[in-house]
Design a protein around this motif. Structure first.
Motif, PDB file in Angstrom:
ATOM      1  N   SER A  68     -63.804 -26.079 -27.390  1.00 61.52           N
ATOM      2  CA  SER A  68     -63.804 -25.616 -28.873  1.00 61.52           C
ATOM      3  C   SER A  68     -62.379 -27.097 -29.692  1.00 61.52           C
ATOM      4  O   SER A  68     -61.504 -26.840 -30.139  1.00 61.52           O
ATOM      5  N   ASN A  69     -63.045 -27.981 -29.475  1.00 68.85           N
ATOM      6  CA  ASN A  69     -62.670 -28.981 -30.262  1.00 68.85           C
ATOM      7  C   ASN A  69     -63.492 -29.283 -31.889  1.00 68.85           C
ATOM      8  O   ASN A  69     -62.764 -30.205 -32.600  1.00 68.85           O
ATOM      9  N   LYS A  70     -64.373 -28.479 -32.298  1.00 67.39           N
ATOM     10  CA  LYS A  70     -65.029 -28.731 -33.610  1.00 67.39           C
ATOM     11  C   LYS A  70     -64.927 -30.296 -34.010  1.00 67.39           C
ATOM     12  O   LYS A  70     -65.092 -30.410 -35.128  1.00 67.39           O
ATOM     13  N   ILE A  71     -65.563 -30.972 -33.073  1.00 60.61           N
ATOM     14  CA  ILE A  71     -66.391 -32.399 -33.032  1.00 60.61           C
ATOM     15  C   ILE A  71     -67.596 -31.560 -34.231  1.00 60.61           C
ATOM     16  O   ILE A  71     -67.757 -33.042 -35.377  1.00 60.61           O
ATOM     17  N   GLY A  72     -68.373 -31.081 -34.455  1.00 57.66           N
ATOM     18  CA  GLY A  72     -69.427 -30.623 -35.632  1.00 57.66           C
ATOM     19  C   GLY A  72     -70.763 -31.631 -35.091  1.00 57.66           C
ATOM     20  O   GLY A  72     -70.528 -32.531 -34.437  1.00 57.66           O
ATOM     21  N   ARG A  97     -70.513 -30.114 -21.244  1.00 55.58           N
ATOM     22  CA  ARG A  97     -70.480 -29.004 -21.723  1.00 55.58           C
ATOM     23  C   ARG A  97     -69.480 -29.102 -23.933  1.00 55.58           C
ATOM     24  O   ARG A  97     -68.802 -29.383 -23.334  1.00 55.58           O
ATOM     25  N   LEU A  98     -70.237 -28.205 -24.078  1.00 51.90           N
ATOM     26  CA  LEU A  98     -70.066 -28.553 -25.398  1.00 51.90           C
ATOM     27  C   LEU A  98     -69.506 -27.180 -25.998  1.00 51.90           C
ATOM     28  O   LEU A  98     -69.868 -26.792 -27.452  1.00 51.90           O
ATOM     29  N   LEU A  99     -68.811 -26.083 -25.906  1.00 52.44           N
ATOM     30  CA  LEU A  99     -68.438 -24.829 -26.118  1.00 52.44           C
ATOM     31  C   LEU A  99     -67.557 -24.833 -27.400  1.00 52.44           C
ATOM     32  O   LEU A  99     -66.822 -25.427 -27.017  1.00 52.44           O
ATOM     33  N   ASN A 100     -68.638 -24.267 -28.260  1.00 55.00           N
ATOM     34  CA  ASN A 100     -67.624 -23.732 -29.966  1.00 55.00           C
ATOM     35  C   ASN A 100     -67.208 -25.097 -29.875  1.00 55.00           C
ATOM     36  O   ASN A 100     -66.039 -25.573 -30.297  1.00 55.00           O
ATOM     37  N   CYS A 101     -68.297 -26.252 -30.543  1.00 57.68           N
ATOM     38  CA  CYS A 101     -67.377 -27.303 -30.842  1.00 57.68           C
ATOM     39  C   CYS A 101     -68.675 -27.388 -32.492  1.00 57.68           C
ATOM     40  O   CYS A 101     -68.341 -28.398 -32.842  1.00 57.68           O
ATOM     41  N   LYS A 102     -68.544 -26.250 -32.759  1.00 54.49           N
ATOM     42  CA  LYS A 102     -69.600 -26.539 -34.286  1.00 54.49           C
ATOM     43  C   LYS A 102     -70.524 -27.093 -34.714  1.00 54.49           C
ATOM     44  O   LYS A 102     -70.820 -27.912 -35.448  1.00 54.49           O
ATOM     45  N   LEU A 114     -81.146 -36.874 -27.341  1.00 56.38           N
ATOM     46  CA  LEU A 114     -80.409 -37.356 -26.135  1.00 56.38           C
ATOM     47  C   LEU A 114     -81.106 -36.744 -24.534  1.00 56.38           C
ATOM     48  O   LEU A 114     -81.120 -38.071 -23.404  1.00 56.38           O
ATOM     49  N   MET A 115     -81.176 -35.046 -24.390  1.00 57.84           N
ATOM     50  CA  MET A 115     -82.721 -34.579 -23.191  1.00 57.84           C
ATOM     51  C   MET A 115     -83.381 -36.043 -23.206  1.00 57.84           C
ATOM     52  O   MET A 115     -83.809 -35.690 -21.763  1.00 57.84           O
ATOM     53  N   LYS A 116     -84.106 -36.141 -23.747  1.00 58.67           N
ATOM     54  CA  LYS A 116     -85.353 -36.944 -23.968  1.00 58.67           C
ATOM     55  C   LYS A 116     -85.076 -38.659 -23.436  1.00 58.67           C
ATOM     56  O   LYS A 116     -85.464 -39.416 -22.453  1.00 58.67           O
ATOM     57  N   THR A 117     -84.446 -39.391 -23.847  1.00 62.57           N
ATOM     58  CA  THR A 117     -83.311 -40.871 -23.765  1.00 62.57           C
ATOM     59  C   THR A 117     -82.595 -39.965 -22.223  1.00 62.57           C
ATOM     60  O   THR A 117     -82.775 -41.569 -21.279  1.00 62.57           O
ATOM     61  N   ASN A 118     -81.755 -39.451 -21.735  1.00 61.93           N
ATOM     62  CA  ASN A 118     -81.307 -39.345 -20.598  1.00 61.93           C
ATOM     63  C   ASN A 118     -81.286 -38.147 -19.440  1.00 61.93           C
ATOM     64  O   ASN A 118     -81.176 -37.406 -19.351  1.00 61.93           O
ATOM     65  N   ARG A 119     -81.975 -38.987 -18.940  1.00 56.20           N
ATOM     66  CA  ARG A 119     -82.830 -38.435 -17.110  1.00 56.20           C
ATOM     67  C   ARG A 119     -81.798 -37.652 -16.337  1.00 56.20           C
ATOM     68  O   ARG A 119     -82.650 -36.616 -15.488  1.00 56.20           O
ATOM     69  N   GLY A 120     -80.630 -38.113 -16.768  1.00 58.37           N
ATOM     70  CA  GLY A 120     -80.273 -37.941 -15.434  1.00 58.37           C
ATOM     71  C   GLY A 120     -79.114 -36.748 -16.421  1.00 58.37           C
ATOM     72  O   GLY A 120     -78.490 -36.066 -15.295  1.00 58.37           O
ATOM     73  N   ILE A 121     -79.534 -36.421 -17.221  1.00 58.11           N
ATOM     74  CA  ILE A 121     -78.509 -35.645 -17.504  1.00 58.11           C
ATOM     75  C   ILE A 121     -78.584 -33.932 -16.854  1.00 58.11           C
ATOM     76  O   ILE A 121     -80.177 -32.997 -17.264  1.00 58.11           O
ATOM     77  N   GLU A 122     -77.904 -33.226 -15.904  1.00 53.22           N
ATOM     78  CA  GLU A 122     -78.476 -32.198 -15.511  1.00 53.22           C
ATOM     79  C   GLU A 122     -77.456 -30.690 -15.632  1.00 53.22           C
ATOM     80  O   GLU A 122     -78.303 -29.711 -15.105  1.00 53.22           O
ATOM     81  N   GLU A 123     -76.868 -30.902 -16.673  1.00 48.95           N
ATOM     82  CA  GLU A 123     -77.051 -29.838 -17.633  1.00 48.95           C
ATOM     83  C   GLU A 123     -75.754 -29.907 -19.003  1.00 48.95           C
ATOM     84  O   GLU A 123     -75.679 -31.188 -18.563  1.00 48.95           O
ATOM     85  N   LEU A 124     -76.376 -29.079 -19.650  1.00 50.10           N
ATOM     86  CA  LEU A 124     -76.250 -29.235 -21.165  1.00 50.10           C
ATOM     87  C   LEU A 124     -75.785 -27.877 -21.413  1.00 50.10           C
ATOM     88  O   LEU A 124     -76.746 -27.219 -21.359  1.00 50.10           O
ATOM     89  N   ASP A 125     -74.207 -27.315 -22.035  1.00 51.75           N
ATOM     90  CA  ASP A 125     -73.614 -25.853 -22.764  1.00 51.75           C
ATOM     91  C   ASP A 125     -73.661 -26.302 -23.636  1.00 51.75           C
ATOM     92  O   ASP A 125     -73.412 -27.084 -24.212  1.00 51.75           O
TER      93      ASP A 125
END
Length: 125
Positions: A68-72, A97-102, A114-125
């Motif tokens: 909920s930081n609305k970083i857009g 985790r980026l819930l409700n960030c607009k 990001l998902m293509k270049t950072n192979r180590g990202i195991e979770e993206l919400d």
């Protein structure tokens, strides 16, 4: 492991305090989990740029949560640039985790890159 958990109840929204908190993320020696939760205002461009700089320098980040930081879309672009700009973090196991960030369509494209270049990202919400 060091955990930084901040929400509106734990800190005021003063710029000086946010600057100090973000500054603590640089050069941590232990694994690090960072949460800026509900009501913490990171939507100000200068704060996102400082957070980005800290992420670029950090070698121990395991998790970043910006609820909920609305970083857009611009905030997502800044964040993803920082995560891809750090050679260590490109291969580290990280939860984002980026819930409700607009986040709009442009931000979604940055996250896909990001998902293509950072192979180590195991979770993206």
């Amino acid at each position: 492991m060091v955990r930084f958990n901040y929400d509106q109840r734990e800190l005021s929204r003063s710029r000086q305090q946010m600057d100090e908190i973000i500054g603590r993320l640089d050069n941590q020696e232990e694994s690090l989990r960072v949460t800026f939760g509900y009501g913490v205002n990171l939507s100000e461009l200068s704060l996102m740029l400082k957070l980005s700089k800290a992420i670029k320098a950090n070698t121990t980040l395991q998790s970043i949560e910006l609820f909920s930081n609305k970083i857009g879309d611009l905030g997502i672009e800044i964040l993803t640039t920082a995560l891809t700009g750090n050679a260590y973090l490109r291969n580290a196991d990280i939860q984002v985790r980026l819930l409700n960030c607009k986040i709009g369509e442009t931000g979604a494209r940055h996250l896909a890159k990001l998902m293509k270049t950072n192979r180590g990202i195991e979770e993206l919400d």
